[in-house]
Design a protein around this motif. Structure first.
Motif, PDB file in Angstrom:
ATOM      1  N   GLU A  50       0.823  -1.204   0.000  1.00 35.40           N
ATOM      2  CA  GLU A  50       0.000   0.000   0.000  1.00 35.40           C
ATOM      3  C   GLU A  50       0.862   1.260   0.000  1.00 35.40           C
ATOM      4  OE1 GLU A  50      -2.446  -0.374   3.446  1.00 35.40           O
ATOM      5  OE2 GLU A  50      -3.606  -2.074   2.662  1.00 35.40           O
ATOM      6  N   ARG A  51       2.137   1.124   0.394  1.00 31.96           N
ATOM      7  CA  ARG A  51       3.024   2.294   0.458  1.00 31.96           C
ATOM      8  C   ARG A  51       4.058   2.322  -0.658  1.00 31.96           C
ATOM      9  NH1 ARG A  51       0.833   0.504   5.671  1.00 31.96           N
ATOM     10  NH2 ARG A  51       0.664   2.352   7.002  1.00 31.96           N
ATOM     11  N   ILE A  52       4.502   1.152  -1.098  1.00 33.00           N
ATOM     12  CA  ILE A  52       5.601   1.071  -2.055  1.00 33.00           C
ATOM     13  C   ILE A  52       5.071   0.599  -3.407  1.00 33.00           C
ATOM     14  CG2 ILE A  52       7.827   0.034  -2.558  1.00 33.00           C
ATOM     15  CD1 ILE A  52       7.857   1.843  -0.120  1.00 33.00           C
ATOM     16  N   THR A  53       5.250   1.392  -4.429  1.00 31.23           N
ATOM     17  CA  THR A  53       4.808   0.994  -5.764  1.00 31.23           C
ATOM     18  C   THR A  53       5.769  -0.042  -6.338  1.00 31.23           C
ATOM     19  OG1 THR A  53       6.040   2.823  -6.744  1.00 31.23           O
ATOM     20  CG2 THR A  53       3.717   3.214  -6.212  1.00 31.23           C
ATOM     21  N   ASN A  54       5.231  -0.955  -7.135  1.00 32.78           N
ATOM     22  CA  ASN A  54       6.038  -2.008  -7.765  1.00 32.78           C
ATOM     23  C   ASN A  54       6.836  -2.794  -6.735  1.00 32.78           C
ATOM     24  OD1 ASN A  54       5.217  -1.109 -10.386  1.00 32.78           O
ATOM     25  ND2 ASN A  54       6.781   0.490 -10.285  1.00 32.78           N
ATOM     26  N   LEU A  55       6.192  -3.104  -5.620  1.00 35.85           N
ATOM     27  CA  LEU A  55       6.901  -3.784  -4.535  1.00 35.85           C
ATOM     28  C   LEU A  55       7.476  -5.129  -4.968  1.00 35.85           C
ATOM     29  CD1 LEU A  55       7.699  -3.974  -1.522  1.00 35.85           C
ATOM     30  CD2 LEU A  55       5.477  -5.032  -1.099  1.00 35.85           C
ATOM     31  N   ASP A  56       6.728  -5.882  -5.759  1.00 41.67           N
ATOM     32  CA  ASP A  56       7.192  -7.216  -6.146  1.00 41.67           C
ATOM     33  C   ASP A  56       8.544  -7.182  -6.851  1.00 41.67           C
ATOM     34  OD1 ASP A  56       5.045  -8.497  -5.050  1.00 41.67           O
ATOM     35  OD2 ASP A  56       3.867  -8.531  -6.895  1.00 41.67           O
ATOM     36  N   GLN A  57       8.865  -6.071  -7.484  1.00 46.93           N
ATOM     37  CA  GLN A  57      10.125  -5.974  -8.214  1.00 46.93           C
ATOM     38  C   GLN A  57      11.326  -5.789  -7.289  1.00 46.93           C
ATOM     39  OE1 GLN A  57       9.845  -3.007 -11.290  1.00 46.93           O
ATOM     40  NE2 GLN A  57       7.811  -3.672 -11.940  1.00 46.93           N
ATOM     41  N   CYS A  58      11.071  -5.403  -6.039  1.00 53.47           N
ATOM     42  CA  CYS A  58      12.190  -5.161  -5.128  1.00 53.47           C
ATOM     43  C   CYS A  58      12.110  -5.998  -3.843  1.00 53.47           C
ATOM     44  CB  CYS A  58      12.305  -3.672  -4.784  1.00 53.47           C
ATOM     45  SG  CYS A  58      10.781  -2.887  -4.254  1.00 53.47           S
TER      46      CYS A  58
END
Length: 234
Positions: A77-85
């Protein structure tokens, strides 16, 4: 569980108290810029961290790790494109995190672990043993709720539970601080569902003398599935 026909009684045994520390918040904003990997041990850790941080303050090339699917959802909910990092994928537990490829060669890496006060040191100790520079950031504390023992008695006045679900040793011990002697004795005689063998040992030390079910995993889905399997076998 309610959709499956169960009656669920909710009795919180841990109160989450945010740590309000302006000096910590100011220093964290500066320090986090030097961190390579941010790890979050719970959803409460995410909530506590982002009371002090803004997602825009975090560099886009930073890596993240989480323990628990609820923690992952909160961070997403806070970090965009979380799966990539993310440094580890499902099932998002401690074992998967420590087994992640990105956390094997961490010598010289700076890692910050967001957690509650007096959290377990296993994760940090293992990463430090691999050569990482580990920093803990405690952003909340767990407290015993202020509640009269009669509150539990009122909750179970119509029907005493046929199964108690307990998800931490701290919560287990708090429960017996929040009920009277009669309720405690009754609780020790009903089945419990726990989330680890370590909790089983604590339950036996407390005097529990009914059957114990260990959930397949600590996620909501894992607990729900284990409860369903237990109910089907009865």
């Amino acid at each position: 569980l309610e959709q499956q026909g169960a009656r669920v009684l909710s009795f919180p045994v841990i109160e989450i108290v945010p740590i309000e520390n302006q000096e910590l918040a100011q220093s964290l904003v500066q320090e986090v810029q030097q961190i390579d990997i941010l790890l979050f041990v719970s959803r409460n850790a995410v909530d506590g961290a982002f009371r002090m941080l803004d997602a825009v303050q975090l560099a886009s090339n930073r890596s993240y790790g989480v323990i628990g699917t609820a923690t992952r959802r909160a961070l997403a909910e806070r970090i965009t494109n979380l799966d990539q990092c993310l440094v580890a994928g499902e099932p998002y537990n401690s074992e998967a995190l420590l087994d992640a490829d990105d956390l094997q060669q961490v010598a010289g890496k700076r890692i910050m672990i967001f957690r509650g006060q007096q959290g377990r040191n296993l994760l940090g100790e293992e990463l430090a043993a691999r050569g990482a520079e580990v920093r803990y950031c405690e952003v909340y504390r767990r407290a015993l709720p202020q509640r009269d023992p009669s509150a539990f008695n009122r909750l179970v006045a119509d029907t005493f539970p046929t199964l108690a679900v307990l998800t931490s040793n701290e919560g287990m011990h708090n429960l017996f601080e929040l009920v009277d002697a009669v309720a405690a004795e009754r609780l020790l005689r009903i089945p419990w569902l726990l989330i680890s063998e370590r909790m089983r040992e604590s339950a036996l030390k407390l005097g529990h003398n009914a059957s114990i079910v260990i959930a397949g995993n600590a996620s909501d889905a894992g607990v729900q599935q284990s409860i369903s399997e237990w109910a089907n076998q009865r």
